[in-house]
Design a protein around this motif. Structure first.
Motif, PDB file in Angstrom:
ATOM      1  N   GLU A 172       0.860  -1.181   0.000  1.00 10.47           N
ATOM      2  CA  GLU A 172       0.000   0.000   0.000  1.00 10.47           C
ATOM      3  C   GLU A 172       0.896   1.230   0.000  1.00 10.47           C
ATOM      4  N   VAL A 173       0.681   2.132  -0.941  1.00 12.97           N
ATOM      5  CA  VAL A 173       1.558   3.298  -1.063  1.00 12.97           C
ATOM      6  C   VAL A 173       0.825   4.636  -0.971  1.00 12.97           C
ATOM      7  N   VAL A 195       3.397   1.866   3.127  1.00 11.95           N
ATOM      8  CA  VAL A 195       4.379   2.934   2.985  1.00 11.95           C
ATOM      9  C   VAL A 195       3.668   4.232   3.356  1.00 11.95           C
ATOM     10  N   VAL A 196       4.203   4.931   4.355  1.00 14.34           N
ATOM     11  CA  VAL A 196       3.487   6.093   4.896  1.00 14.34           C
ATOM     12  C   VAL A 196       4.388   7.320   5.003  1.00 14.34           C
ATOM     13  N   THR A 237       6.660   1.177  -6.340  1.00  9.07           N
ATOM     14  CA  THR A 237       5.708   1.392  -7.419  1.00  9.07           C
ATOM     15  C   THR A 237       4.803   2.545  -6.998  1.00  9.07           C
ATOM     16  N   THR A 238       4.105   3.132  -7.942  1.00 12.88           N
ATOM     17  CA  THR A 238       3.175   4.216  -7.602  1.00 12.88           C
ATOM     18  C   THR A 238       1.773   3.677  -7.348  1.00 12.88           C
ATOM     19  N   ASP A 239       1.554   2.398  -7.609  1.00 15.08           N
ATOM     20  CA  ASP A 239       0.252   1.768  -7.404  1.00 15.08           C
ATOM     21  C   ASP A 239       0.319   0.768  -6.263  1.00 15.08           C
ATOM     22  N   ASP A 240      -0.832   0.519  -5.669  1.00 12.37           N
ATOM     23  CA  ASP A 240      -0.973  -0.565  -4.704  1.00 12.37           C
ATOM     24  C   ASP A 240      -1.138  -1.862  -5.488  1.00 12.37           C
ATOM     25  N   TRP A 241      -0.715  -2.967  -4.889  1.00 13.06           N
ATOM     26  CA  TRP A 241      -0.900  -4.254  -5.543  1.00 13.06           C
ATOM     27  C   TRP A 241      -0.804  -5.406  -4.549  1.00 13.06           C
ATOM     28  N   TRP A 242      -1.360  -6.522  -4.988  1.00 13.71           N
ATOM     29  CA  TRP A 242      -1.233  -7.799  -4.301  1.00 13.71           C
ATOM     30  C   TRP A 242      -0.375  -8.706  -5.172  1.00 13.71           C
ATOM     31  N   LEU A 243       0.549  -9.417  -4.553  1.00 10.06           N
ATOM     32  CA  LEU A 243       1.332 -10.447  -5.234  1.00 10.06           C
ATOM     33  C   LEU A 243       0.882 -11.789  -4.646  1.00 10.06           C
TER      34      LEU A 243
END
Length: 165
Positions: free
Chosen positions: A15-16, A66-67, A106-112
């Motif tokens: 999460e970014v 990431v905060v 990355t600039t997007d949130d994602w699930w791996l």
């Protein structure tokens, strides 16, 4: 699209964003901003049940948030909600944004999922959910694995991270 329950071994979420406009969190967020306390209700139960199912079946769920510091109201709210996530079996860590170069994220949130599929979460400029995109492209998956392996050891476990409420 793959379902998150298809994950066999490990799910990792990055999460970014410092703020999200999640419709089903709006009421709980408003109450938190008014009182400074998170009140758990049944709206959250479906996620906790899924995490318990994952944990009980031996699957691993990890999350790095990431905060930016100082924290936004929304990040303070997320921090207050994280106890139920941890109790349900998630391993959540916090990474202050100043501890990593922007080019390493990355600039997007994602699930791996299982190191072979990535589900990107997109957001509109107003911070509302835009949608999802899933890929198994080996170059994209490898890049996300590299980012995960970079951020995980840098991030601070929830039990050790402190936030000003």
């Amino acid at each position: 699209m793959e379902r998150r329950t298809d994950c066999r071994r490990r799910a990792f979420h990055l999460e970014v964003q410092d703020s999200y406009a999640v419709e089903d969190e709006a009421e709980a967020l408003a109450k938190f901003l008014e009182t400074g306390e998170f009140v758990y209700d049944r709206e959250w139960q479906h996620w906790d049940d899924l995490m318990r199912e994952f944990a009980e079946s031996g699957r691993l769920v990890q999350r790095v948030r990431v905060v930016t510091e100082p924290h936004t109201d929304y990040i303070r709210f997320l921090y207050a909600t994280t106890g139920s996530n941890i109790e349900s079996g998630e391993d959540i860590r916090w990474l202050p944004r100043h501890r990593i170069a922007p080019a390493e994220l990355t600039t997007d949130d994602w699930w791996l999922f299982d190191d072979d599929a990535v589900a990107f979460t997109t957001f509109r400029p107003d911070e509302t959910l835009g949608g999802f995109a899933v890929t198994r492209d080996p170059r994209i998956v490898e890049y996300c694995r590299t980012v995960r392996d970079r951020v995980w050891p840098l991030a601070i476990p929830h039990a050790e991270y402190r936030i000003k409420q």
